[in-house]
Design an enzyme around this catalytic site. Structure first.
Site, PDB file in Angstrom:
ATOM      1  CG  LEU A 159       4.855  -7.675  -0.288  1.00 27.01           C
ATOM      2  CD1 LEU A 159       4.122  -7.799   0.875  1.00 27.01           C
ATOM      3  CD2 LEU A 159       4.170  -8.550  -1.363  1.00 27.01           C
ATOM      4  CB  CYS A 272      12.216  -1.952   3.180  1.00 32.36           C
ATOM      5  SG  CYS A 272      10.511  -3.092   3.465  1.00 32.36           S
TER       6      CYS A 272
END
Length: 480
Positions: A159, A272
């Site tokens: 995502l 991330c």
């Protein structure tokens, strides 16, 4: 009714479970978390995270087959499929500090599952984890199984914040990894059948456990590598008079390269990229691959360099001092369409300006003042040297104001830094902003959001990353 429980109500767990509930109304989906205030927010009109389209999905399912609860043990015990979406931050102390993933929350979740379960379960890794985490979970569960059988799957999320709902509804791929045993493949098929309700079969990829775990780390590393590559090129563009946007467009036309992730900026952020690459570096080091580790480490170093380079340009352009000057920061989130500030370049630039005794005025349409003050005051570990970086001091708090109007934030400023690519920044009245600023008025565009030619016609001295330098800046040192 098949019961699904997701442990963790954050940026991954909440939206993912909401879309599964929307697309699979015959399933009961419960999201649990130890944070009562977060669960309370999920049950109210104002959700705890901002994500375009998320409100509509949650409101369509909540109370029907989507529930949010703090009664963790009950719902874990009742569930047939468990998604683990707990936090895996970078360790700040001990072995692997600054690089390795901290699996404390994962281990606690696995032990709790073993303690309360009295029926067979499929346990799905959803967050990004180091390779072989599934094996560790299996060991915990199987040594405390009380006759319960578990199958552990890896189903990493792909995502992007700001487009998470679109990514979930129309994914480029869904990856499911499992053991290559009859029981493991049966579990893989069970999870695949859920996604197959709305995802085409050819987009659902099945692999072994380790390939699925490593694919997520590798995917983020490759994307971050592209960003660092174009950012490294931006420095050369400034030195030679080339335009990084023109260079990026030219190389992006090559079908072997493509145009994505070639937008130069002040640096990537988010939960991330840096965390996952540092984790990859640590895994390489632990497996006796120092050359591979150093290769990926350079991706992070270029990102850090880009942030330092931008900060140095701000300071050096303004006569090598910002002491006592007001600098407006437009954008504090790490990217547009999210309120997430993790690893945001705005934190680095703001803290650097504060250390130089500047007064900063911050505007972001979604990030709260409490979050901004917290980020500026929080210690962060220097991953390379494993020492804490200096946060904002208590006295520096007086140098920070948070505004809810961009024109108020820039009023009386000596310089403006655009650090998040919010669409509204394209349409601001920059003549009005210029008229309200101290002169000379500086514009430092860290996202290449504005037309430097038009702003120079207004009167601004403009610095845009990777673009030909303003004549004013040609005689200024690049490093403060």
């Amino acid at each position: 009714m098949v019961k699904i429980c997701c442990i963790g109500a954050g940026y991954v767990g909440g939206p993912t479970m909401a879309v599964i509930a929307l697309k699979c109304p015959e399933l009961e989906v419960v999201v649990v978390d130890i944070c009562a205030s977060r669960i309370d927010a999920w049950n109210r009109d104002k959700l705890p995270i901002y994500e375009p389209g998320l409100d509509d999905v949650v409101k369509a399912c909540r109370g029907r087959n989507l529930f949010f609860s703090t009664d963790i043990e009950k719902h874990v015990a009742d569930a047939e499929i468990l998604f683990l979406s707990v936090n895996t931050p970078t360790k700040t102390s001990g072995l692997g500090a600054g690089k390795a993933a901290d699996l404390t929350f994962w281990e606690k979740a696995a032990r709790m599952i073993a303690d309360v379960s009295n029926s067979d379960k499929i346990v799905v890794e959803k967050s990004t984890v180091p390779v072989k985490t599934a094996e560790a979970i299996e060991k915990i569960l199987n040594h405390n199984n009380n006759g319960v059988k578990y199958q552990v799957l890896s189903n990493p999320e792909f995502l992007s914040e700001g487009t998470a709902i679109e990514d979930l509804l129309y994914p480029e791929r869904v990856l499911i990894g499992g053991r290559e045993t009859p029981e493991g493949q049966k579990a893989v098929q069970t999870l695949k059948d859920i996604y197959a309700r709305w995802v085409p079969d050819d987009l659902i990829i099945t692999t072994n456990l380790w390939s699925a775990e490593l694919s997520k780390l590798a995917s983020n590393a490759f994307q971050a590598q592209r960003v660092s590559s174009i950012n490294a090129m931006s420095a050369l563009c400034e030195a030679t008079g080339a335009s990084v946007s023109e260079v990026a467009y030219a190389i992006g036309m090559d079908s072997r390269i493509g145009p994505k992730f070639l937008n130069s900026s002040v640096g990537f952020g988010g939960s991330c990229f840096q965390k996952d690459i540092l984790n990859l570096v640590y895994i390489c080091e632990c497996n006796g691959l120092p050359e591979v580790a150093n290769y990926w480490k350079q991706v992070i170093k270029i990102n850090d360099y880009q942030k330092r380079r931008f900060l140095n340009r701000v300071i050096s352009s303004m006569f090598n001092t910002v002491s006592g000057k007001k600098i407006a920061i437009l954008g504090f989130a790490f990217k547009k369409d999210t309120a997430d500030t993790r690893e945001s370049a705005s934190i680095f630039v703001s803290q650097g300006l504060l250390r130089e005794k500047a007064n900063i005025s911050i505007y972001d349409p979604k990030v709260t003042e409490d979050q901004i003050q917290y980020d500026l005051a929080t210690n962060k570990l220097d991953w390379d040297n494993q020492v804490p970086q200096q946060p904002m001091s208590p006295t520096a708090r007086n140098q920070v104001t948070v505004m809810w109007d961009p024109y108020e934030a820039t009023k009386g400023a000596h310089g403006v830094c655009i650090l998040t690519e919010w669409d509204e920044f394209k349409d601001l009245d920059y003549k009005k902003i210029y008229d309200g600023m101290q002169k000379p008025a500086f514009m430092f565009d860290g996202r290449n959001m504005v037309d430097p030619v038009k702003l120079r016609e207004i009167g601004f001295i403009v610095y845009s990353i990777g673009r030909p330098l303003d004549p004013w800046l040609l005689d200024m040192p690049a490093v403060a």
